[in-house]
Design a protein around this motif. Structure first.
Motif, PDB file in Angstrom:
ATOM      1  N   THR A 130       0.807  -1.229   0.000  1.00  0.00           N
ATOM      2  CA  THR A 130       0.000   0.000   0.000  1.00  0.00           C
ATOM      3  C   THR A 130       0.840   1.279   0.000  1.00  0.00           C
ATOM      4  OG1 THR A 130      -0.132  -0.096   2.419  1.00  0.00           O
ATOM      5  CG2 THR A 130      -1.925  -1.127   1.155  1.00  0.00           C
ATOM      6  N   GLY A 131       2.077   1.227   0.486  1.00  0.00           N
ATOM      7  CA  GLY A 131       2.899   2.439   0.570  1.00  0.00           C
ATOM      8  C   GLY A 131       4.256   2.243  -0.061  1.00  0.00           C
ATOM      9  N   ASN A 132       5.221   3.061   0.382  1.00  0.00           N
ATOM     10  CA  ASN A 132       6.563   3.035  -0.181  1.00  0.00           C
ATOM     11  C   ASN A 132       7.579   2.297   0.686  1.00  0.00           C
ATOM     12  OD1 ASN A 132       5.703   4.577  -2.360  1.00  0.00           O
ATOM     13  ND2 ASN A 132       6.181   6.516  -1.322  1.00  0.00           N
ATOM     14  N   GLU A 133       7.127   1.678   1.777  1.00  0.00           N
ATOM     15  CA  GLU A 133       8.069   1.023   2.683  1.00  0.00           C
ATOM     16  C   GLU A 133       8.683  -0.216   2.034  1.00  0.00           C
ATOM     17  OE1 GLU A 133       8.274  -1.007   7.139  1.00  0.00           O
ATOM     18  OE2 GLU A 133       6.396  -0.096   6.410  1.00  0.00           O
ATOM     19  N   THR A 134       9.963  -0.393   2.270  1.00  0.00           N
ATOM     20  CA  THR A 134      10.663  -1.574   1.767  1.00  0.00           C
ATOM     21  C   THR A 134      11.387  -2.255   2.914  1.00  0.00           C
ATOM     22  OG1 THR A 134      12.618  -0.255   1.221  1.00  0.00           O
ATOM     23  CG2 THR A 134      11.017  -0.614  -0.541  1.00  0.00           C
ATOM     24  N   GLN A 135      11.633  -3.555   2.773  1.00  0.00           N
ATOM     25  CA  GLN A 135      12.339  -4.336   3.785  1.00  0.00           C
ATOM     26  C   GLN A 135      13.291  -5.300   3.099  1.00  0.00           C
ATOM     27  OE1 GLN A 135       9.347  -6.232   6.228  1.00  0.00           O
ATOM     28  NE2 GLN A 135       8.678  -4.301   7.164  1.00  0.00           N
ATOM     29  N   VAL A 136      14.410  -5.568   3.772  1.00  0.00           N
ATOM     30  CA  VAL A 136      15.396  -6.525   3.268  1.00  0.00           C
ATOM     31  C   VAL A 136      15.562  -7.616   4.315  1.00  0.00           C
ATOM     32  CG1 VAL A 136      17.810  -6.887   2.633  1.00  0.00           C
ATOM     33  CG2 VAL A 136      16.619  -4.837   1.857  1.00  0.00           C
ATOM     34  N   ALA A 137      15.472  -8.876   3.884  1.00  0.00           N
ATOM     35  CA  ALA A 137      15.610 -10.002   4.802  1.00  0.00           C
ATOM     36  C   ALA A 137      16.642 -10.989   4.261  1.00  0.00           C
ATOM     37  CB  ALA A 137      14.256 -10.693   4.995  1.00  0.00           C
ATOM     38  N   PHE A 138      17.091 -11.890   5.153  1.00  0.00           N
ATOM     39  CA  PHE A 138      18.110 -12.877   4.779  1.00  0.00           C
ATOM     40  C   PHE A 138      17.595 -14.277   5.131  1.00  0.00           C
ATOM     41  CE2 PHE A 138      20.209  -8.897   5.749  1.00  0.00           C
ATOM     42  CZ  PHE A 138      21.014  -8.714   4.633  1.00  0.00           C
ATOM     43  N   TYR A 139      17.558 -15.147   4.114  1.00  0.00           N
ATOM     44  CA  TYR A 139      17.117 -16.519   4.302  1.00  0.00           C
ATOM     45  C   TYR A 139      18.339 -17.422   4.358  1.00  0.00           C
ATOM     46  CZ  TYR A 139      14.334 -20.768   3.754  1.00  0.00           C
ATOM     47  OH  TYR A 139      13.740 -21.995   3.953  1.00  0.00           O
ATOM     48  N   LEU A 140      18.580 -18.031   5.516  1.00  0.00           N
ATOM     49  CA  LEU A 140      19.685 -18.971   5.670  1.00  0.00           C
ATOM     50  C   LEU A 140      19.313 -19.967   6.751  1.00  0.00           C
ATOM     51  CD1 LEU A 140      22.624 -17.437   7.683  1.00  0.00           C
ATOM     52  CD2 LEU A 140      20.531 -16.172   7.318  1.00  0.00           C
ATOM     53  N   ASP A 141      19.924 -21.143   6.697  1.00  0.00           N
ATOM     54  CA  ASP A 141      19.626 -22.215   7.644  1.00  0.00           C
ATOM     55  C   ASP A 141      18.127 -22.534   7.667  1.00  0.00           C
ATOM     56  OD1 ASP A 141      22.313 -22.347   8.316  1.00  0.00           O
ATOM     57  OD2 ASP A 141      22.100 -20.935   9.977  1.00  0.00           O
ATOM     58  N   ASN A 142      17.509 -22.504   6.470  1.00  0.00           N
ATOM     59  CA  ASN A 142      16.096 -22.881   6.304  1.00  0.00           C
ATOM     60  C   ASN A 142      15.124 -21.973   7.045  1.00  0.00           C
ATOM     61  OD1 ASN A 142      16.730 -25.205   4.707  1.00  0.00           O
ATOM     62  ND2 ASN A 142      17.313 -26.277   6.590  1.00  0.00           N
ATOM     63  N   ARG A 143      15.514 -20.720   7.232  1.00  0.00           N
ATOM     64  CA  ARG A 143      14.617 -19.759   7.882  1.00  0.00           C
ATOM     65  C   ARG A 143      15.087 -18.346   7.586  1.00  0.00           C
ATOM     66  NH1 ARG A 143      16.856 -17.477  12.445  1.00  0.00           N
ATOM     67  NH2 ARG A 143      18.845 -18.390  13.097  1.00  0.00           N
ATOM     68  N   ILE A 144      14.204 -17.393   7.818  1.00  0.00           N
ATOM     69  CA  ILE A 144      14.609 -15.983   7.765  1.00  0.00           C
ATOM     70  C   ILE A 144      15.260 -15.621   9.091  1.00  0.00           C
ATOM     71  CG2 ILE A 144      13.718 -13.621   7.839  1.00  0.00           C
ATOM     72  CD1 ILE A 144      11.865 -14.253   5.617  1.00  0.00           C
ATOM     73  N   SER A 145      16.466 -15.055   9.025  1.00  0.00           N
ATOM     74  CA  SER A 145      17.163 -14.637  10.236  1.00  0.00           C
ATOM     75  C   SER A 145      16.707 -13.234  10.630  1.00  0.00           C
ATOM     76  CB  SER A 145      18.686 -14.655  10.014  1.00  0.00           C
ATOM     77  OG  SER A 145      19.345 -14.118  11.142  1.00  0.00           O
ATOM     78  N   VAL A 146      15.838 -13.161  11.609  1.00  0.00           N
ATOM     79  CA  VAL A 146      15.315 -11.867  12.060  1.00  0.00           C
ATOM     80  C   VAL A 146      16.431 -11.020  12.660  1.00  0.00           C
ATOM     81  CG1 VAL A 146      13.676 -10.744  13.622  1.00  0.00           C
ATOM     82  CG2 VAL A 146      13.039 -12.870  12.453  1.00  0.00           C
TER      83      VAL A 146
END
Length: 465
Positions: free
Chosen positions: A217-233
């Motif tokens: 809905t807006g302009n917000e963006t996020q970058v995530a990292f998938y490793l060890d079979n999960r997203i590392s928060v």
């Protein structure tokens, strides 16, 4: 399973966002070779144990111990001296000339357990995550070297200002956990006393998938990292807090310009206008007539062009990011306000990729002092950062010239710039008070090569009349 991904998109979906782009990447970790001091439990040899048990039984005089154990004087004296040095007994002379011995608390514990604790230095290897700022555990066979990352076409995730680890960054409890993992079956645990020093740091990489999300809905963006079979928060939060989203082009997601932005990973939004101007300067963008009131200004990629003050920072940024073979910078003064952590990271990336980099600087007073008009040639932080790179990379030449007032930038055979702009000491921010600086931007290959050669001679031999 989604095409190009090792997992279903549903696994990584998040409310209010959609996956806009992904890229094979590699997160940096440091392999540390650390010297530590531990307390080792070692069995007591039979003669020492016999002496301790004799003393524990009440035989305090050396003559009593000697007769009980049947030892020669020279042997007993040596054993008692050893036990005394290990703080297992109190060994004292007497007025009648005969020495006496008594157990210390440590000696009593040794008698009970039939072993003694001895300090011992040892070398261990640890993995330190610069984003999580702690020791982590990875299988060594799954880690990649920088050369392997590049050959596989993966993107090296930038450090974003995360510093290389020092002793104070490594927690004692992390070392304890590492020692416990290294302990062999049936081996006693070792008590950690101190971390002596970090002997070596080697940067390795953990393969991952970098995911770009954008708001529905807006302009917000996020970058995530998938490793060890999960997203590392944890990695996602740390990377965001360090400003990493700008460095990997997250703000450009809405424009769907990933291929260019990821390749230009060090460019942030604040440099966008400079980059666009630079592309015009080098003939990368053609000019179109938007209306009858707009005059056509075709770009002809000139061999010679005048550049103004505010154009210099973008050119320096371009040279730091896009040089492929060589980079030459001559600047009388160097300031950490220009040679920032980001500048150093970009420079290190060039060096890791094998590009030859030359930096010459320094203008001193006639008396030879490292100041000109009270102005230091280089600030301490910039000096430390650049000398650290010089120690680690043989393809980096960092030279104090001492009497240069040149300001030169050469990138490959793309361009050479001779200017009044102090490349490494003046920001040239257009938001600051205007300052008149001008330079000549040249793309003729013969002149570029001669400028580079002349600067290289200056760095190697200095300038004399």
């Amino acid at each position: 399973m989604s095409a190009g991904l090792d997992f279903d998109i549903e696994q990584v979906s998040r409310p209010g966002f959609k996956l806009a782009h992904f890229k094979d990447a590699a997160l940096p970790v440091y392999q540390l070779t650390v010297k530590v001091l531990t307390l080792e439990k070692k069995p007591i040899n039979p003669i020492e144990e016999g002496c301790l048990r004799a003393i524990d039984a009440g035989l305090g005089r050396t003559s009593e111990i000697r007769e009980f154990l049947g030892l020669e004087d020279v042997v007993l004296t040596t054993v008692l001296a050893s036990l005394n040095s290990q703080e297992l007994i109190n060994y004292m002379g007497a007025s009648d000339g005969e020495a006496t011995a008594s157990l210390t608390l440590k000696g009593r514990a040794a008698v009970d357990l039939a072993h003694m604790s001895v300090p011992e230095e040892r070398i261990i290897k640890l993995m330190f995550d610069p984003f999580l700022k702690r020791v982590v555990f990875h299988q060594s066979g799954l880690l990649w070297k920088a050369k392997e990352v590049r050959s596989e076409g993966k993107m090296e995730v930038p450090l974003c200002g995360a510093k290389r680890p020092e002793i104070e960054d490594v927690l004692l409890e992390d070392i304890d956990a590492a020692l416990e993992r290294l302990r062999r079956p049936n081996e006693d645990s070792k008590e950690l006393l101190a971390i002596r020093r970090i002997e070596r740091r080697e940067m390795l990489f953990v393969p991952c998938t970098m995911l770009y999300f954008r708001s529905e809905t807006g302009n917000e963006t996020q970058v995530a990292f998938y490793l060890d079979n999960r997203i590392s928060v944890e990695h996602e939060n740390s990377f965001r807090d360090l400003g990493g989203m700008d460095e990997v082009g997250a703000k450009h997601v809405l424009a769907d310009q990933f291929s260019e932005v990821v390749n230009q990973a060090a460019l942030g939004q604040s440099e966008k206008s400079q980059l666009l101007h630079l592309q015009n300067l080098t003939g990368g963008i053609s000019t179109e007539v938007k209306s009858e009131d707009t005059l056509p200004t075709p770009v002809v990629n000139p061999t010679l062009k005048n550049i103004r003050c505010h154009e210099h920072p973008g050119l320096l940024e371009d040279a730091l990011i896009n040089s492929k073979e060589r980079l030459m910078i001559i600047s009388p003064w160097i300031r950490h306000q220009v040679v920032t952590d980001r500048f150093v990271r970009n420079l290190e990336t060039l060096l890791r990729n094998g590009i030859k980099v030359y930096i010459g600087y320094g203008l001193v007073d006639e008396d030879g002092k490292n100041k000109a008009g009270g102005k230091l040639a280089i600030t301490p932080k910039a000096d430390r950062d650049l000398k650290d790179l010089e120690k680690r990379f043989k393809n980096f030449t960092f030279t104090f010239i001492g009497n240069t007032h040149r300001k030169v930038l050469v990138s490959d055979s793309r361009y050479a710039i001779t200017t009044s702009f102090n490349w490494l000491s003046f920001k040239g921010d257009p938001r600051d008070k205007p300052r008149d600086e001008a330079g000549i931007y040249i793309t003729k290959s013969d002149y570029i090569d001669s400028t580079f050669t002349d600067c290289l001679d200056l760095i190697q031999r200095g300038y004399a009349h």
